[in-house]
Design a protein around this motif. Structure first.
Motif, PDB file in Angstrom:
ATOM      1  N   LYS A  73       0.829  -1.206   0.000  1.00  0.00           N
ATOM      2  CA  LYS A  73       0.000   0.000   0.000  1.00  0.00           C
ATOM      3  C   LYS A  73       0.866   1.261   0.000  1.00  0.00           C
ATOM      4  O   LYS A  73       0.592   2.216  -0.740  1.00  0.00           O
ATOM      5  CB  LYS A  73      -0.913  -0.021   1.228  1.00  0.00           C
ATOM      6  N   ASP A  74       1.928   1.257   0.805  1.00  0.00           N
ATOM      7  CA  ASP A  74       2.855   2.393   0.833  1.00  0.00           C
ATOM      8  C   ASP A  74       3.585   2.538  -0.497  1.00  0.00           C
ATOM      9  O   ASP A  74       3.798   3.655  -0.980  1.00  0.00           O
ATOM     10  CB  ASP A  74       3.866   2.228   1.962  1.00  0.00           C
ATOM     11  N   LEU A  75       3.968   1.401  -1.079  1.00  0.00           N
ATOM     12  CA  LEU A  75       4.656   1.423  -2.366  1.00  0.00           C
ATOM     13  C   LEU A  75       3.753   1.987  -3.455  1.00  0.00           C
ATOM     14  O   LEU A  75       4.197   2.778  -4.292  1.00  0.00           O
ATOM     15  CB  LEU A  75       5.133   0.017  -2.726  1.00  0.00           C
ATOM     16  N   VAL A  76       2.490   1.601  -3.431  1.00  0.00           N
ATOM     17  CA  VAL A  76       1.536   2.125  -4.422  1.00  0.00           C
ATOM     18  C   VAL A  76       1.404   3.633  -4.289  1.00  0.00           C
ATOM     19  O   VAL A  76       1.386   4.361  -5.283  1.00  0.00           O
ATOM     20  CB  VAL A  76       0.162   1.435  -4.264  1.00  0.00           C
ATOM     21  N   LYS A  77       1.333   4.132  -3.064  1.00  0.00           N
ATOM     22  CA  LYS A  77       1.200   5.573  -2.850  1.00  0.00           C
ATOM     23  C   LYS A  77       2.418   6.326  -3.390  1.00  0.00           C
ATOM     24  O   LYS A  77       2.277   7.352  -4.069  1.00  0.00           O
ATOM     25  CB  LYS A  77       1.024   5.859  -1.363  1.00  0.00           C
ATOM     26  N   ILE A  78       3.615   5.819  -3.096  1.00  0.00           N
ATOM     27  CA  ILE A  78       4.838   6.472  -3.580  1.00  0.00           C
ATOM     28  C   ILE A  78       4.899   6.424  -5.104  1.00  0.00           C
ATOM     29  O   ILE A  78       5.215   7.421  -5.759  1.00  0.00           O
ATOM     30  CB  ILE A  78       6.077   5.807  -2.957  1.00  0.00           C
ATOM     31  N   TYR A  79       4.574   5.256  -5.678  1.00  0.00           N
ATOM     32  CA  TYR A  79       4.605   5.117  -7.138  1.00  0.00           C
ATOM     33  C   TYR A  79       3.580   6.041  -7.800  1.00  0.00           C
ATOM     34  O   TYR A  79       3.866   6.666  -8.819  1.00  0.00           O
ATOM     35  CB  TYR A  79       4.351   3.660  -7.526  1.00  0.00           C
ATOM     36  N   LYS A  80       2.388   6.138  -7.212  1.00  0.00           N
ATOM     37  CA  LYS A  80       1.333   6.992  -7.761  1.00  0.00           C
ATOM     38  C   LYS A  80       1.772   8.454  -7.762  1.00  0.00           C
ATOM     39  O   LYS A  80       1.591   9.174  -8.736  1.00  0.00           O
ATOM     40  CB  LYS A  80       0.049   6.820  -6.945  1.00  0.00           C
ATOM     41  N   ASP A  81       2.377   8.899  -6.658  1.00  0.00           N
ATOM     42  CA  ASP A  81       2.828  10.284  -6.563  1.00  0.00           C
ATOM     43  C   ASP A  81       3.990  10.570  -7.511  1.00  0.00           C
ATOM     44  O   ASP A  81       4.053  11.618  -8.136  1.00  0.00           O
ATOM     45  CB  ASP A  81       3.232  10.614  -5.130  1.00  0.00           C
ATOM     46  N   LYS A  82       4.912   9.623  -7.610  1.00  0.00           N
ATOM     47  CA  LYS A  82       6.098   9.815  -8.454  1.00  0.00           C
ATOM     48  C   LYS A  82       5.732   9.843  -9.934  1.00  0.00           C
ATOM     49  O   LYS A  82       6.284  10.625 -10.701  1.00  0.00           O
ATOM     50  CB  LYS A  82       7.101   8.696  -8.175  1.00  0.00           C
TER      51      LYS A  82
END
Length: 94
Positions: A4-13
């Motif tokens: 979930k944290d990885l998805v958030k970082i990837y989405k923002d990046k």
């Protein structure tokens, strides 16, 4: 870090609007990585590291309560070895 944290970082990046699209991209990458490792045994990312299959040797252990000898059979695991540059960047980051 979880997925979930990885998805958030990837989405923002990547400036994606939808977290579902980011999750789909990450899942596609993981599936592709799995298939590539099974096909070739190693996947190399230049300047980042190597995913490789590691075969663990069989070993004999004893059960502490009964002292019975048990054979642990060989198995395959995936190992990631970081490149020298990645290690240095991680260790110098403060």
């Amino acid at each position: 870090m979880n997925k979930k944290d990885l998805v958030k970082i990837y989405k923002d990046k990547s400036k994606m609007e939808n977290a579902r699209d980011a999750l789909a991209d990450i899942n596609d990458f993981i599936e592709t990585l799995k298939k590539a490792i099974l096909k070739d045994g190693t996947v190399k990312f230049h300047d980042n590291g190597i995913f490789e299959i590691l075969v663990r040797k069989p070993k004999v252990i004893s059960n502490p309560s009964t002292r019975e000898l048990i054979t642990i059979y060989p198995k395959k695991t995936v190992r990631f070895r970081m490149s020298k540059g990645t290690k240095e960047g991680m260790n110098n980051k403060k």
